[in-house]
Write an enzyme that holds these catalytic residues in place. Sequence first.
Site, PDB file in Angstrom:
ATOM      1  N   GLU A   1       1.643  -5.164  -0.248  1.00  0.00           N
ATOM      2  CA  GLU A   1       1.128  -6.276   0.569  1.00  0.00           C
ATOM      3  C   GLU A   1       2.264  -6.946   1.351  1.00  0.00           C
ATOM      4  OE1 GLU A   1      -1.286  -9.076  -1.588  1.00  0.00           O
ATOM      5  OE2 GLU A   1      -1.379 -10.476   0.107  1.00  0.00           O
TER       6      GLU A   1
ATOM      7  N   GLU B   1       0.811  -7.605 -10.696  1.00  0.00           N
ATOM      8  CA  GLU B   1       1.845  -7.866  -9.705  1.00  0.00           C
ATOM      9  C   GLU B   1       3.230  -7.756 -10.337  1.00  0.00           C
ATOM     10  OE1 GLU B   1       1.261 -11.521  -7.556  1.00  0.00           O
ATOM     11  OE2 GLU B   1      -0.830 -11.027  -7.063  1.00  0.00           O
TER      12      GLU B   1
ATOM     13  N   ASP C   1      -7.690 -11.715  -7.721  1.00  0.00           N
ATOM     14  CA  ASP C   1      -7.548 -13.137  -8.048  1.00  0.00           C
ATOM     15  C   ASP C   1      -7.543 -13.977  -6.766  1.00  0.00           C
ATOM     16  OD1 ASP C   1      -5.051 -12.403  -7.180  1.00  0.00           O
ATOM     17  OD2 ASP C   1      -3.956 -13.185  -8.915  1.00  0.00           O
ATOM     18  N   SER C   2      -7.665 -13.311  -5.616  1.00  0.00           N
ATOM     19  CA  SER C   2      -7.930 -14.024  -4.355  1.00  0.00           C
ATOM     20  C   SER C   2      -9.234 -14.806  -4.462  1.00  0.00           C
ATOM     21  CB  SER C   2      -7.993 -13.034  -3.185  1.00  0.00           C
ATOM     22  OG  SER C   2      -8.864 -11.966  -3.477  1.00  0.00           O
TER      23      SER C   2
ATOM     24  N   LYS D   1      -5.000  -4.446 -12.218  1.00  0.00           N
ATOM     25  CA  LYS D   1      -3.889  -4.525 -11.260  1.00  0.00           C
ATOM     26  C   LYS D   1      -2.927  -5.611 -11.731  1.00  0.00           C
ATOM     27  CE  LYS D   1      -4.463  -6.108  -6.898  1.00  0.00           C
ATOM     28  NZ  LYS D   1      -3.626  -7.335  -6.913  1.00  0.00           N
TER      29      LYS D   1
ATOM     30  N   ASP E   1      -7.959  -7.857 -11.323  1.00  0.00           N
ATOM     31  CA  ASP E   1      -6.616  -8.446 -11.371  1.00  0.00           C
ATOM     32  C   ASP E   1      -6.339  -9.169 -12.682  1.00  0.00           C
ATOM     33  OD1 ASP E   1      -5.040  -7.975  -9.158  1.00  0.00           O
ATOM     34  OD2 ASP E   1      -5.959  -9.565  -7.965  1.00  0.00           O
TER      35      ASP E   1
HETATM   36  O1  KIV Z   1      -6.336 -10.665  -5.061  1.00  0.00           O
HETATM   37  C1  KIV Z   1      -6.500  -9.869  -4.125  1.00  0.00           C
HETATM   38  O2  KIV Z   1      -7.510  -9.903  -3.409  1.00  0.00           O
HETATM   39  C2  KIV Z   1      -5.479  -8.878  -3.886  1.00  0.00           C
HETATM   40  C3  KIV Z   1      -5.577  -8.074  -2.645  1.00  0.00           C
HETATM   41  C4  KIV Z   1      -5.285  -8.910  -1.463  1.00  0.00           C
HETATM   42  C5  KIV Z   1      -4.750  -6.864  -2.682  1.00  0.00           C
HETATM   43  O3  KIV Z   1      -4.591  -8.740  -4.664  1.00  0.00           O
END
Ligand code: KIV
Length: 268
Positions: free
Chosen positions: A185, A118, A47-48, A116, A86
Amino acid sequence: MRTWTPQKIRALKGARRFATVTCYDATSAAIVEALGPEAIPLVLVGDSVGMVVQGHDSTLPVTMDEMVYHTRCVGRVLRTAFLLSDLPFGAYQADEAEGLRNAFRLVKEGGADGVKIEGGERVVPLVRRLVEAGVPVCGHLGLTPQSCLAMGGFKVQGREPQAAERLLRDARALEAAGCFALVAEGIPAELGARLAAELAIPVIGIGAGSGTDGQILVWQDLLGLTQGRVPRFVRRFGALGDAAKAALTDYAAAVAAGAFPAEGEAYA
Ligand code: KIV
């Protein structure tokens, strides 16, 4: 099914350290693919995307539809690396059923191999349900960007002994719930190494020191595309931003001089 499975990624633990990377589009996925199957076992549609592609100052605005779209873009091309996607902010915090439905969307509509999430003990019930339902889950602890409002920014976590113990507890709970890997992280290197030593699943670090089982970096950061400041933990392995600026300058000059397009670049 892609070549890299959760089982194969788990088997990397103790065998070799591995590099993983984020991707958001088909072009970058094709570049990873061109490296061959061994170089990058896992690609994350993070989600970056909200920060490096969409220009937001956090990951919070990213929607499920956007995650599905980018996961699909990558998934059309990726054949070997495990495709992790994510669950964005707001897609799983309200209730478990919504988290399940959104994870299924990433798999069914996006073509993800796993999701993934969090968070620590708070997300354990959802992790259990997903694993039972057949969705591979990767945990994410430490500096969890979706909690940037609560954390007061993007700050290193787990510095105090109590916070470190809490993080270790969370990590053990995620492993017990069935996570096949864990992203750690923004934590002290010593804690990153301790996590990797205590867990049987691979710990993939970003800003977590060299003692983790794998590393992950954001595509734009590691290739030197990001303009301006990058976090301390980023190493730019390329200077593609500079190369792009030079190419664009040459292009503009060639157009201005009437040197582009040349005869061979036009149709008769
Ligand atoms: O969203 C993302 O790119 C991430 C990584 C930095 C691990 O969660």
